[in-house]
Design an enzyme around this catalytic site. Structure first.
Site, PDB file in Angstrom:
ATOM      1  CG  ASP A 409      28.010  15.591  -6.665  1.00 43.57           C
ATOM      2  OD1 ASP A 409      28.858  15.024  -5.960  1.00 43.57           O
ATOM      3  OD2 ASP A 409      27.149  16.372  -6.204  1.00 43.57           O
ATOM      4  CD  GLU A 462      29.378  11.352  -4.613  1.00 38.75           C
ATOM      5  OE1 GLU A 462      29.850  11.537  -3.483  1.00 38.75           O
ATOM      6  OE2 GLU A 462      28.508  12.079  -5.096  1.00 38.75           O
TER       7      GLU A 462
END
Length: 725
Positions: A409, A462
Site C-alpha cells: 500500500d 500501489e
C-alpha cells in the site's frame, strides 16, 4: 515501630529491583555467589511466604520488603529450582524460577538483526512456546534499546512490571526472559521504563502473533507450526507458476463487510472461507486480495492502520482459522494476496509510536516522520532493525500462512520525501532531491529476497506516480515489484465513462492515452475499494444516463477492462453492480441480485472471467506490445474503438461502442479472410441487454484500416463485442 535495617552493599540494587528500575535484574535475582557463599533471591510482591521447592526450606523475607533470600548450608539445590509460594489471596504457586536461566538468544541472531538481514526474526522476538532444559514455558523478547528496564506483564502476574523484569542483551537493544510454566493463551504486554526520562509505558508486542478482540489490545501467546496444511499440490506448483503469461483476475475483499451473520456479526475465517471459495469459483476469479487483515484497532481504517504486523485480526478468529482460509482457497486453485502496509503506522499509544519512550520506529522530525493526510507516522527506513521488522513481516505472511503475494500500500508515499507536503514541510535527501533513498533501498531489498526465497509469489505496488521501472529488476535500476496498479488508466477511464455519451467525443484521448505507456510496466487494472467510498459513489452510479444506460455503461466498462492489456482487479460488490457506496460497517447489498439488471452484470462478470481464462489472446502477452494492436483508435466522432488481442496461437477482435446509438453496417478491417464468430456481446439478453448483435460475419476482400480484408458488423449501444475467426 521497627526501624529499617542499616544498608548493606547490595541495598541499592535491591531498592532498584523493588522500584522496577534495575537495568540488569538477573545480576540480583536467582542464584549468586557472594563472598564465596551461595545466595538465592526472589522478588515476589504478592507472596506471603516462599519455599525452595514444594516442601523445601523456607526463604527469609528481607525485612520491610517483598524480597526473599535463602542461603543454603550445602549445595543441594537443583540448577532450575522451583519456588513454592502462597499469595495474599491464599492461592498456591509452584514455578521454576525464571532467573535460573542464562541468555537464550544467540549472538548470531542479534548480529543479523542489527544488520537488518534476519528474515525470520519473528521466530525469535515476540512470544514463543519453548522448552529449555526440559522445562516448558514461554520465551519473551523485545527490541527496546532506549529502555532502562523492560518487564513482561500479563494475566499471569497481575500486570505488574515488578514481577518479571527482563534481561538486557547489551548493544543489540533486545530484552528477553523465559518464564517457565506459562502456556498457550496467556495475555501479555511489555512495560518499558525509558532510560532518560523515567517514563513508564505499557506496549503491546510488535511481533505478537495473536491479539485480543478490539478494543482490547493485549497480545496472546499462541502455538506455531501445528496446523496440518492440505495444500501441498498448490505449493509444489507455485514456484514454477508463470504468472507473467497466465490469467490473473483478482477479487478484492474486505472480510468484515463482504458477508455477516443474520445478526450483523463478523463471520469466522472458516465460514468466510467456505462461502468465499464457493462464490469465487462460481464467478471465475483466480485470486482473492484481502484488505489488510493484519491486526488493527479501528474498523474505519479498513485495516490500513496496522498495529499487529504478524497477526491476523482476531475479528474473524484465530491464526489457525486464517490458515484454514488460505488452505481451502489453495485446495480450490484460488490464490490469496494480502494488502500490506509498510508505509506508515498509527499513533496509538499502546503500539509502535515512541515505543521505548523515543521515536524508535519512526523519525523524530515530523517533516520526515509523519503523514498529516492520514494522521500516521512514517517508518525510519534508515534503521536496520526497523527495516528488518518490515522485511520479516513480509516473510512471515508468505511463509507461515502460504500467501501467494502482497499488495504494498501507498508506495508513492514511501518513494517521495515531499509526498503531499508543502515546500517547507520536507527535508531533501543527501543529494538535495526529493527521493527517499532509504525507503527505495528497503523496497529493492525486500523485492529481491522475497522473490528469491519465495518464487512464484507476487509483490504488487500501489504506486500512483510516473516513477520509472517500478516493475523492472533491481539490477537494471528498477524497484523489483512484480506488478503495479495502473492508477492512471483507472482514473482516465472512469473520467471518460462519467461523461455523458454526447460529450465523450471530446474526451477520446482519455480512452486511448493509456496505450502509450501500457507496456512500460507490468500493470494491474484496478477498480478498487478507493473508488466506491467517501462520496465517490458506486461504479454503477458513476455511470451517466437512465437506469438502462447506467447498467449498459457498466457492462461496457467491464468489457473494456477484461479485454485491455493487464491483469484484472475488481472490488467486491462491483461484480453485481451494487448501487450504494461500500460501507465497512455492514455487509454488501446482496438483495439486489433479486433484480434482473444486477443479475445480468454478475453473469457478465462471470462470463468475462471465463472468457479471459480460456482465451490466451487475452492474457498471454498482458505486459508485451505483441499482445495488442490497434485496429482503429481514431473514430472519436462516433466514440468507437477497435483493437486486436493476440497470443502465440490466437487472435481476437474487440469493438467497443461508447454511445447509446446502435451502429449498423459498421465496417472494420480484419487481418485474414474468413468467417468471424461473435463469441461475446455485452448487450446480450443473458446480461439483461437489448440483444442486438451478430452471429457469424463473412469477410470481404475490401481493404480497410490498413488491412486487406474487412467485415461489416452491427454494434449494439453502449456495448462491446468480441470476434474470433
Amino acid at each position: 515501630m521497627n526501624k529499617p535495617s542499616k544498608p548493606n552493599p547490595l541495598d541499592s540494587n535491591l531498592v532498584r529491583i523493588m522500584e522496577a528500575k534495575h537495568h540488569d535484574p538477573f545480576s540480583v535475582l536467582g542464584r549468586h555467589e557472594i563472598d564465596g557463599k551461595t545466595v538465592i533471591r526472589a522478588f515476589l510482591p504478592y507472596a506471603e511466604d516462599v519455599r525452595i521447592g514444594k516442601d523445601g526450606p523456607l526463604m527469609q523475607r528481607v525485612p520491610g520488603t517483598d524480597l526473599f533470600e535463602y542461603r543454603p548450608t550445602k549445595e543441594n539445590i537443583a540448577q532450575h529450582y522451583q519456588l513454592s509460594w502462597t499469595d495474599k489471596d491464599g492461592h498456591d504457586h509452584l514455578d521454576v524460577d525464571p532467573y535460573t536461566f542464562g541468555p537464550l538468544l544467540a549472538e548470531f541472531d542479534q548480529h543479523l538483526f542489527g544488520e537488518g538481514r534476519h528474515w525470520h526474526i519473528y521466530q525469535k522476538l515476540g512470544s514463543h512456546l519453548q522448552t529449555v532444559d526440559d522445562i516448558a514455558g514461554v520465551y519473551f523478547a523485545v527490541w527496546a534499546p532506549n529502555a532502562e528496564r523492560v518487564s513482561v506483564i500479563g494475566d499471569f502476574n497481575r500486570w505488574d512490571g515488578r514481577c518479571h523484569p527482563m534481561r538486557n542483551l547489551g548493544g543489540s537493544g533486545i530484552w528477553e526472559i523465559f518464564v517457565p510454566g506459562l502456556k498457550e493463551g496467556c495475555l501479555y504486554k511489555f512495560e518499558i521504563r525509558n532510560a532518560h526520562t523515567g517514563q513508564v509505558l505499557v506496549k503491546t508486542d510488535p511481533y505478537g502473533q495473536q491479539f485480543e478482540f478490539r478494543p482490547q489490545t493485549a497480545a496472546i501467546v499462541t502455538h506455531e507450526d501445528s496446523y496440518d496444511w492440505q495444500d501441498s499440490e498448490w505449493m509444489e506448483k507455485r514456484p514454477n507458476h508463470d504468472w507473467l503469461h497466465q490469467p490473473m483476475s483478482v477479487y478484492e475483499v474486505h472480510l468484515g463487510s463482504w458477508q455477516r451473520d443474520s445478526r450483523g456479526n463478523f463471520l469466522n475465517y472458516r465460514e468466510l472461507a467456505t462461502r468465499l471459495v464457493d462464490y469465487v469459483k462460481m464467478m471465475g476469479f483466480t485470486h482473492i486480495e484481502l484488505l489488510p487483515i493484519t491486526e488493527h484497532p479501528l474498523d474505519l481504517s479498513w485495516g490500513y492502520q496496522t498495529t499487529g504486523y504478524f497477526a491476523p485480526t482476531s475479528r474473524f478468529g484465530t491464526p489457525d482459522d486464517f490458515r484454514f482460509f488460505v488452505d481451502l482457497c489453495h485446495q480450490n486453485d484460488i490464490g490469496v494476496i494480502l494488502d500490506w502496509v509498510p508505509a506508515h503506522f498509527p499513533k496509538d499509544a499502546f503500539a509502535l509510536a515512541r515505543f521505548d519512550g523515543t521515536p524508535l520506529y519512526e523519525h523524530e522530525d515530523p517533516r520526515k516522520g509523519e503523514h498529516r493526510d492520514w494522521g500516521t507516522l512514517i517508518y525510519n527506513y534508515s534503521r536496520n532493525e526497523v527495516k528488518n521488522f518490515l522485511l520479516s513481516s513480509a516473510f512471515f505472511w508468505l511463509e507461515e500462512f502460504h500467501l501467494d503475494g502482497l499488495r504494498v500500500d501507498a508506495v508513492a508515499s514511501m518513494l517521495y520525501l515531499d509526498y503531499s507536503r508543502e515546500a517547507n514541510e520536507w527535508i531533501p535527501n543527501m543529494y538535495g532531491g526529493n527521493e527517499n533513498l532509504e525507503a527505495i533501498d528497503f523496497l529493492r531489498h525486500m523485492n529481491t529476497v522475497t522473490h528469491e526465497q519465495h518464487p512464484g509469489t507476487v509483490i504488487m505496488a500501489e504506486e500512483s506516480t510516473s516513477w520509472p521501472q517500478v516493475t523492472r529488476p533491481t539490477w537494471t535500476g528498477g524497484l523489483g515489484f512484480s506488478m503495479k496498479w495502473n492508477m492512471g488508466w483507472m482514473h482516465d477511464i472512469l473520467h471518460y465513462m462519467q461523461e455523458q455519451p454526447i460529450h465523450r467525443s471530446y474526451h477520446h484521448d482519455s480512452l486511448t492515452f493509456g496505450l502509450l505507456y501500457a507496456f512500460t510496466e507490468n500493470f494491474v487494472l484496478p477498480f478498487s475499494h478507493d473508488e466506491v467510498v467517501h462520496g465517490k459513489q458506486s461504479l454503477l452510479n458513476k455511470m451517466p444516463g437512465d437506469e438502462w444506460q447506467r447498467f449498459a455503461n457498466l457492462r461496457l466498462l467491464y468489457t473494456l477492462m477484461f479485454t485491455y492489456p493487464g491483469k484484472k482487479l475488481l472490488f467486491m460488490g462491483c461484480e453485481f453492480a451494487q448501487g450504494t457506496e461500500w460501507s465497512v460497517n455492514r455487509d454488501l447489498d446482496w438483495y439486489v441480485l433479486d433484480y434482473p439488471h444486477h443479475r445480468g452484470v454478475q453473469t457478465l462478470v462471470k462470463d468475462l472471467n471465463k472468457l479471459y481464462a480460456t482465451h490466451s489472446a487475452l492474457y498471454q502477452f498482458d505486459f508485451d506490445h505483441h499482445g495488442f494492436e490497434w485496429i482503429d483508435c481514431h473514430d472519436y466522432q462516433q466514440s468507437i474503438i477497435s483493437y486486436r488481442r493476440k497470443s502465440a496461437n490466437e487472435d481476437l477482435i474487440v469493438i467497443l461502442n461508447f454511445t447509446p446509438v446502435p451502429r449498423e453496417n459498421y465496417r472494420i478491417g480484419v487481418p485474414r479472410e474468413g468467417v468471424y464468430h461473435e463469441i461475446f456481446n455485452s448487450d446480450s439478453e443473458y446480461y439483461d441487454g437489448s440483444n442486438i448483435g451478430n452471429g457469424y460475419v463473412h469477410s470481404e476482400p475490401l481493404p480497410w484500416m490498413n488491412m486487406n480484408h474487412s467485415v461489416t458488423v452491427t454494434l449494439p449501444p453502449l456495448a462491446g463485442i468480441i470476434l474470433k475467426m
